[in-house]
Design an enzyme around this catalytic site. Sequence first.
Site, PDB file in Angstrom:
ATOM      1  N   HIS A 117       2.270  -7.402   7.116  1.00  0.00           N
ATOM      2  CA  HIS A 117       1.239  -7.459   6.071  1.00  0.00           C
ATOM      3  C   HIS A 117      -0.029  -8.210   6.469  1.00  0.00           C
ATOM      4  O   HIS A 117      -1.110  -7.795   6.063  1.00  0.00           O
ATOM      5  CB  HIS A 117       1.764  -8.039   4.751  1.00  0.00           C
ATOM      6  CG  HIS A 117       0.710  -8.221   3.691  1.00  0.00           C
ATOM      7  ND1 HIS A 117       0.108  -7.160   3.072  1.00  0.00           N
ATOM      8  CD2 HIS A 117       0.141  -9.332   3.159  1.00  0.00           C
ATOM      9  CE1 HIS A 117      -0.787  -7.627   2.186  1.00  0.00           C
ATOM     10  NE2 HIS A 117      -0.792  -8.928   2.233  1.00  0.00           N
ATOM     11  N   HIS A 134       0.808  -1.224   0.000  1.00  0.00           N
ATOM     12  CA  HIS A 134       0.000   0.000   0.000  1.00  0.00           C
ATOM     13  C   HIS A 134       0.847   1.282   0.000  1.00  0.00           C
ATOM     14  O   HIS A 134       0.318   2.374   0.261  1.00  0.00           O
ATOM     15  CB  HIS A 134      -0.930   0.014   1.224  1.00  0.00           C
ATOM     16  CG  HIS A 134      -2.031  -1.003   1.142  1.00  0.00           C
ATOM     17  ND1 HIS A 134      -3.048  -0.926   0.226  1.00  0.00           N
ATOM     18  CD2 HIS A 134      -2.252  -2.149   1.837  1.00  0.00           C
ATOM     19  CE1 HIS A 134      -3.867  -1.960   0.376  1.00  0.00           C
ATOM     20  NE2 HIS A 134      -3.399  -2.726   1.344  1.00  0.00           N
TER      21      HIS A 134
HETATM   22 FE   LIG Z   1      -0.833  -3.736   6.023  1.00  0.00          FE
HETATM   23 FE   LIG Z   2       0.289  -5.027   3.144  1.00  0.00          FE
END
Ligand SMILES: [Fe+2]
Ligand SMILES: [Fe+2]
Length: 275
Positions: free
Chosen positions: A178, A68
């Site tokens: 993540h 992101h």
């Molecule tokens: Fe994340």
């Molecule tokens: Fe991520």
Amino acid sequence: MRLLFLGDVVGRPGRNAVIQRLPSLRERWKLDCVIINAENAAGGFGITEAICQDILNAGADAITLGNHSFDQREALVFIERQPRLVRPANFPPGTPGRGAALVDTRAGARVLVVNVLGRLFLDPLDDPFAAADREIALCPLRQVADAILVDVHAEATSEKQALAYHLDGRVSAVVGTHTHVPTADHRILPGGTAYISDAGMCGDYESILGMDREEPVRRFLQKTPGARLEPAAGEGTLSGVAVEIDDRTGLAVRVAALRLGPKLEESRPVFWEEG
Ligand SMILES: [Fe+2]
Ligand SMILES: [Fe+2]
């Protein structure tokens, strides 16, 4: 050296938890270096320059990112003037920013921070193993860097473990990010590298990965277009990992999970609590 890593900061609850709690933790535990993944800090998607500055002001020495990284388009510009903000090293050549940063601690030690993005169940990218090797070759442990932390931002625990064993003995810590869910497998590998498959997130855990539950649940039930995903609004929990590093070898001697806040069982680094 006392190093604290905090996982993906999600929205305002995650930011508030960091801003409200990190300064006192930094002082109480005499932290030398704090590294925070903040790829979801701005409304769950990316990071803005103001938020980046708020997190640095709260006591972070470096900020890592992930898939992101550039959800907030301004990051494409300000990352070039923010040397403490690190995006994955295996993004294509020509991507703004850098995949590693060498940061100075207040005590004068140098910490290399590397970010790589996994390829399993994520976008196809350059080899994260080769990218990590390349960054470490430029700043080897004990020759240039006093400590090295690699944030492996990946979906698959197999890929994270493989990278950790590949780097074992050459870096101080390999920390997974993540998934937004902390794992309980923190340990020191045979070569002296601290490892955890996922540091978890800093955010509201009464949620789906930090986001308000209603829309994600609806998306599993119906395949029609719906509302935007918004961060859940409850109180945030800090989640991460504490690593004590031998100043002579640059390798880890202790590792503990950190979970501080509502909804998850609390975990603190007892070896820093005691003295
Ligand atoms: Fe994340
Ligand atoms: Fe991520």
